[in-house]
Design a protein around this motif. Structure first.
Motif, mmCIF file in Angstrom:
data_model
loop_
_atom_site.group_PDB
_atom_site.id
_atom_site.type_symbol
_atom_site.label_atom_id
_atom_site.label_comp_id
_atom_site.label_asym_id
_atom_site.label_seq_id
_atom_site.Cartn_x
_atom_site.Cartn_y
_atom_site.Cartn_z
ATOM 1 N N ILE A 214 0.853 -1.192 0.000
ATOM 2 C CA ILE A 214 0.000 0.000 0.000
ATOM 3 C C ILE A 214 0.884 1.237 0.000
ATOM 4 O O ILE A 214 1.832 1.325 0.795
ATOM 5 N N VAL A 215 0.605 2.165 -0.887
ATOM 6 C CA VAL A 215 1.346 3.427 -0.942
ATOM 7 C C VAL A 215 0.427 4.538 -0.452
ATOM 8 O O VAL A 215 -0.684 4.719 -0.978
ATOM 9 N N LEU A 216 0.888 5.263 0.552
ATOM 10 C CA LEU A 216 0.126 6.349 1.170
ATOM 11 C C LEU A 216 0.867 7.661 1.010
ATOM 12 O O LEU A 216 2.105 7.673 0.896
ATOM 13 N N ARG A 217 0.146 8.757 1.016
ATOM 14 C CA ARG A 217 0.766 10.077 0.895
ATOM 15 C C ARG A 217 0.368 10.923 2.098
ATOM 16 O O ARG A 217 -0.803 11.030 2.452
ATOM 17 N N ALA A 218 1.375 11.530 2.726
ATOM 18 C CA ALA A 218 1.133 12.400 3.879
ATOM 19 C C ALA A 218 2.231 13.444 3.950
ATOM 20 O O ALA A 218 3.405 13.141 3.720
ATOM 21 N N GLN A 219 1.837 14.675 4.240
ATOM 22 C CA GLN A 219 2.788 15.775 4.418
ATOM 23 C C GLN A 219 3.721 15.925 3.209
ATOM 24 O O GLN A 219 4.900 16.233 3.347
ATOM 25 N N GLY A 220 3.181 15.664 2.020
ATOM 26 C CA GLY A 220 3.961 15.841 0.795
ATOM 27 C C GLY A 220 4.901 14.705 0.461
ATOM 28 O O GLY A 220 5.674 14.803 -0.500
ATOM 29 N N HIS A 221 4.844 13.599 1.213
ATOM 30 C CA HIS A 221 5.740 12.465 0.969
ATOM 31 C C HIS A 221 4.926 11.191 0.776
ATOM 32 O O HIS A 221 3.834 11.046 1.330
ATOM 33 N N ASP A 222 5.465 10.255 0.003
ATOM 34 C CA ASP A 222 4.844 8.951 -0.169
ATOM 35 C C ASP A 222 5.505 7.941 0.760
ATOM 36 O O ASP A 222 6.734 7.950 0.944
ATOM 37 N N TYR A 223 4.680 7.066 1.326
ATOM 38 C CA TYR A 223 5.155 6.025 2.231
ATOM 39 C C TYR A 223 4.568 4.692 1.782
ATOM 40 O O TYR A 223 3.389 4.622 1.431
ATOM 41 N N ALA A 224 5.376 3.641 1.802
ATOM 42 C CA ALA A 224 4.908 2.310 1.425
ATOM 43 C C ALA A 224 4.752 1.457 2.674
ATOM 44 O O ALA A 224 5.577 1.509 3.596
ATOM 45 N N ALA A 225 3.693 0.691 2.695
ATOM 46 C CA ALA A 225 3.438 -0.222 3.807
ATOM 47 C C ALA A 225 3.182 -1.614 3.257
ATOM 48 O O ALA A 225 2.613 -1.784 2.174
ATOM 49 N N ARG A 226 3.584 -2.605 4.021
ATOM 50 C CA ARG A 226 3.286 -3.989 3.681
ATOM 51 C C ARG A 226 2.373 -4.556 4.774
ATOM 52 O O ARG A 226 2.584 -4.283 5.960
ATOM 53 N N THR A 227 1.399 -5.338 4.359
ATOM 54 C CA THR A 227 0.490 -5.938 5.330
ATOM 55 C C THR A 227 0.234 -7.390 4.965
ATOM 56 O O THR A 227 0.505 -7.824 3.841
ATOM 57 N N ASP A 228 -0.303 -8.131 5.930
ATOM 58 C CA ASP A 228 -0.863 -9.430 5.596
ATOM 59 C C ASP A 228 -2.252 -9.204 5.009
ATOM 60 O O ASP A 228 -2.679 -8.062 4.800
ATOM 61 N N GLU A 229 -2.986 -10.263 4.730
ATOM 62 C CA GLU A 229 -4.253 -10.121 4.012
ATOM 63 C C GLU A 229 -5.284 -9.315 4.787
ATOM 64 O O GLU A 229 -6.026 -8.506 4.220
ATOM 65 N N SER A 230 -5.348 -9.484 6.106
ATOM 66 C CA SER A 230 -6.370 -8.824 6.902
ATOM 67 C C SER A 230 -5.934 -7.482 7.468
ATOM 68 O O SER A 230 -6.763 -6.722 7.968
ATOM 69 N N GLY A 231 -4.639 -7.177 7.411
ATOM 70 C CA GLY A 231 -4.137 -5.962 8.054
ATOM 71 C C GLY A 231 -3.761 -6.163 9.498
ATOM 72 O O GLY A 231 -3.443 -5.215 10.207
ATOM 73 N N GLY A 232 -3.767 -7.414 9.961
ATOM 74 C CA GLY A 232 -3.355 -7.700 11.340
ATOM 75 C C GLY A 232 -1.881 -7.419 11.574
ATOM 76 O O GLY A 232 -1.466 -7.100 12.689
#
Length: 237
Positions: A214-232
């Motif tokens: 998942i790629v998110l944007r905050a405060q002018g920057h992009d951040y990538a996150a990795r999760t399992d299927e449920s987000g646990g």
């Protein structure tokens, strides 16, 4: 009216999904509750309660936006604005002036603090400004499909993993989750239980894990996150 008809067409599957997000979930053999028809603000508050959300009145909404004074409700911690009209006919007149992306009302530009979502039902308009996937699903289930929504991909209801990633990034940066935008999310298979991001000397299960990047944007920057299927499990890259 479009809002009432949509609520009446809600399926047991959507009711079960709503309960899964906000409470514990629908048991496999449990009968799904019949959705409440929403015509007024009072009906809306009762329907939210039926769905397991808690609601508090928080004061007047921004005046003049839709021609009447609205009220802000805090729904499970998230602000929602409700505008009630004397009749569904008067509400529908206003509905017809709202652009599909919410960018204009009666031909005038509309200023929003975050991605707008507008629902219509009976004599009310309901506005949520933000990108919280479970909140959007909740309001979809109670009110039907949105009359207007803006902001592109970031405004769609998300898999629970996306909401979990938003929460993790908000906590990491100490910011309001509502200001975080979703740039993209795609399914991935990670090589191990640490989602391919093991810390030094960390022991990880070696079984592959299905999940999301998942790629998110905050405060002018992009951040990538990795999760399992449920987000646990969520790990920021």
């Amino acid at each position: 009216m479009e809002g009432r008809a949509t609520v009446r067409r809600l399926t047991a599957r959507r009711t079960c999904l709503l309960a899964l997000i906000w409470v514990v979930g629908c048991g496999r053999n449990e009968a799904a509750p019949t959705p409440r028809v929403v015509d007024t603000q009072a009906d809306f508050i009762l329907a939210l309660g039926d769905a397991g959300a808690w609601v508090a009145r928080s004061g007047d909404a921004a005046p003049g936006l839709f021609g009447v004074t609205g009220e802000t409700l805090t729904v499970s911690g998230i602000p929602i604005e409700v505008y009630e009209y004397p009749s569904p006919v008067e509400r529908e007149r206003v509905s017809l002036t709202i652009s599909p992306d919410g960018s204009a009302i009666a031909g005038q530009p509309a200023a929003w603090r975050a991605a707008p979502h507008v629902w219509a039902a009976g004599s009310i308009l309901v506005v949520y400004q933000g990108t919280d996937g479970p909140m959007i699903l909740l309001l979809d289930a109670v009110l039907g499909d949105p009359l207007a929504q803006g902001g592109g991909v970031g405004t769609e209801p998300y898999p629970p993993a996306v909401t979990a990633a938003i929460g993790e990034l908000a906590q990491s940066l100490q910011i309001d989750p509502a200001v975080i935008e979703v740039v993209s999310f795609e399914e991935q298979v990670w090589p191990d239980g640490c989602l391919g991001l093991a810390a030094p000397d960390e022991m990880c299960t070696m079984q592959e894990v299905s999940g999301w990047r998942i790629v998110l944007r905050a405060q002018g920057h992009d951040y990538a996150a990795r999760t399992d299927e449920s987000g646990g499990t969520v790990r920021l890259e």
